[in-house]
Design a protein around this motif. Structure first.
Motif, short mmCIF file in Angstrom:
data_model
loop_
_atom_site.label_atom_id
_atom_site.label_comp_id
_atom_site.label_asym_id
_atom_site.label_seq_id
_atom_site.Cartn_x
_atom_site.Cartn_y
_atom_site.Cartn_z
N ARG A 1 14.26 -5.12 10.69
CA ARG A 1 14.23 -4.39 9.42
C ARG A 1 12.92 -4.60 8.66
N VAL A 2 12.30 -3.52 8.23
CA VAL A 2 11.12 -3.53 7.38
C VAL A 2 11.58 -3.05 6.01
N TYR A 3 11.12 -3.72 4.97
CA TYR A 3 11.53 -3.36 3.62
C TYR A 3 10.33 -3.34 2.68
N GLU A 4 10.52 -2.71 1.54
CA GLU A 4 9.47 -2.62 0.54
C GLU A 4 9.41 -3.93 -0.24
N LYS A 5 8.23 -4.55 -0.29
CA LYS A 5 8.06 -5.78 -1.05
C LYS A 5 7.58 -5.52 -2.46
N LYS A 6 6.73 -4.53 -2.61
CA LYS A 6 6.14 -4.26 -3.92
C LYS A 6 5.70 -2.80 -3.99
N LEU A 7 5.80 -2.24 -5.18
CA LEU A 7 5.33 -0.87 -5.44
C LEU A 7 4.23 -0.96 -6.48
N LYS A 8 3.06 -0.41 -6.15
CA LYS A 8 1.92 -0.42 -7.07
C LYS A 8 1.49 1.01 -7.33
N GLN A 9 0.86 1.21 -8.47
CA GLN A 9 0.26 2.52 -8.75
C GLN A 9 -1.24 2.35 -8.83
N LEU A 10 -1.95 3.12 -8.01
CA LEU A 10 -3.41 3.14 -8.01
C LEU A 10 -3.84 4.55 -8.37
N GLY A 11 -4.27 4.73 -9.61
CA GLY A 11 -4.62 6.07 -10.07
C GLY A 11 -3.39 6.93 -10.07
N ASN A 12 -3.45 8.04 -9.34
CA ASN A 12 -2.30 8.94 -9.27
C ASN A 12 -1.47 8.75 -8.00
N LYS A 13 -1.72 7.67 -7.24
CA LYS A 13 -0.99 7.40 -6.00
C LYS A 13 -0.11 6.17 -6.16
N TYR A 14 1.02 6.22 -5.50
CA TYR A 14 1.89 5.05 -5.40
C TYR A 14 1.64 4.39 -4.06
N VAL A 15 1.52 3.07 -4.07
CA VAL A 15 1.27 2.31 -2.85
C VAL A 15 2.49 1.41 -2.62
N HIS A 16 3.07 1.53 -1.44
CA HIS A 16 4.25 0.76 -1.06
C HIS A 16 3.80 -0.38 -0.15
N GLU A 17 3.87 -1.60 -0.65
CA GLU A 17 3.55 -2.77 0.16
C GLU A 17 4.82 -3.15 0.90
N MET A 18 4.73 -3.15 2.23
CA MET A 18 5.92 -3.35 3.05
C MET A 18 5.92 -4.75 3.69
N SER A 19 7.09 -5.16 4.16
CA SER A 19 7.26 -6.49 4.73
C SER A 19 6.54 -6.67 6.06
N ASN A 20 6.03 -5.61 6.66
CA ASN A 20 5.29 -5.72 7.91
C ASN A 20 3.81 -6.07 7.67
N GLY A 21 3.45 -6.27 6.39
CA GLY A 21 2.09 -6.68 6.07
C GLY A 21 1.14 -5.54 5.78
N LEU A 22 1.60 -4.31 5.87
CA LEU A 22 0.75 -3.15 5.61
C LEU A 22 1.21 -2.44 4.35
N SER A 23 0.32 -1.64 3.79
CA SER A 23 0.62 -0.84 2.61
C SER A 23 0.49 0.63 2.97
N TYR A 24 1.37 1.44 2.39
CA TYR A 24 1.45 2.86 2.73
C TYR A 24 1.42 3.70 1.46
#
Length: 72
Positions: free
Chosen positions: A36-59
Motif C-alpha cells: 500500500r502507498v499512501y499520501e503523507k503530505k499535501l503541499k501547495q506550490l503556486g497553483n499546483k497541489y503536490v502530493h508527497e507519497m509514502s513511496n518517497g516521490l511527489s506527484y
C-alpha cells in the motif's frame, strides 16, 4: 506462457490514469507489488497541489490533468 507476456497487457503509465487521488494510490500500490502507498503530505506550490507519497516521490497534475512526478 512467460510472466512478461501476462504482464504486457497490464502496462499503464502514470499519465494514463484518472486524475484522482484514489486512482493514483491504486496505481502506485500496483507498481509497488501490492504494498500500500499512501499520501503523507499535501503541499501547495503556486497553483499546483503536490502530493508527497509514502513511496518517497511527489506527484502533481500537469495542465492537462495528467499525473506526473515532481522533484522538490
Amino acid at each position: 506462457m512467460s510472466h512478461a507476456f501476462v504482464q504486457e497487457g497490464d502496462d499503464q503509465s502514470l499519465s494514463d490514469i484518472s486524475p484522482t487521488l484514489p486512482a493514483l494510490i491504486n496505481f502506485l500500490t500496483r507498481e509497488n507489488n501490492g504494498v500500500r502507498v499512501y499520501e503523507k503530505k499535501l503541499k501547495q506550490l503556486g497553483n499546483k497541489y503536490v502530493h508527497e507519497m509514502s513511496n518517497g516521490l511527489s506527484y502533481t497534475k500537469d495542465e492537462n490533468g495528467r499525473w506526473s512526478v515532481i522533484e522538490l
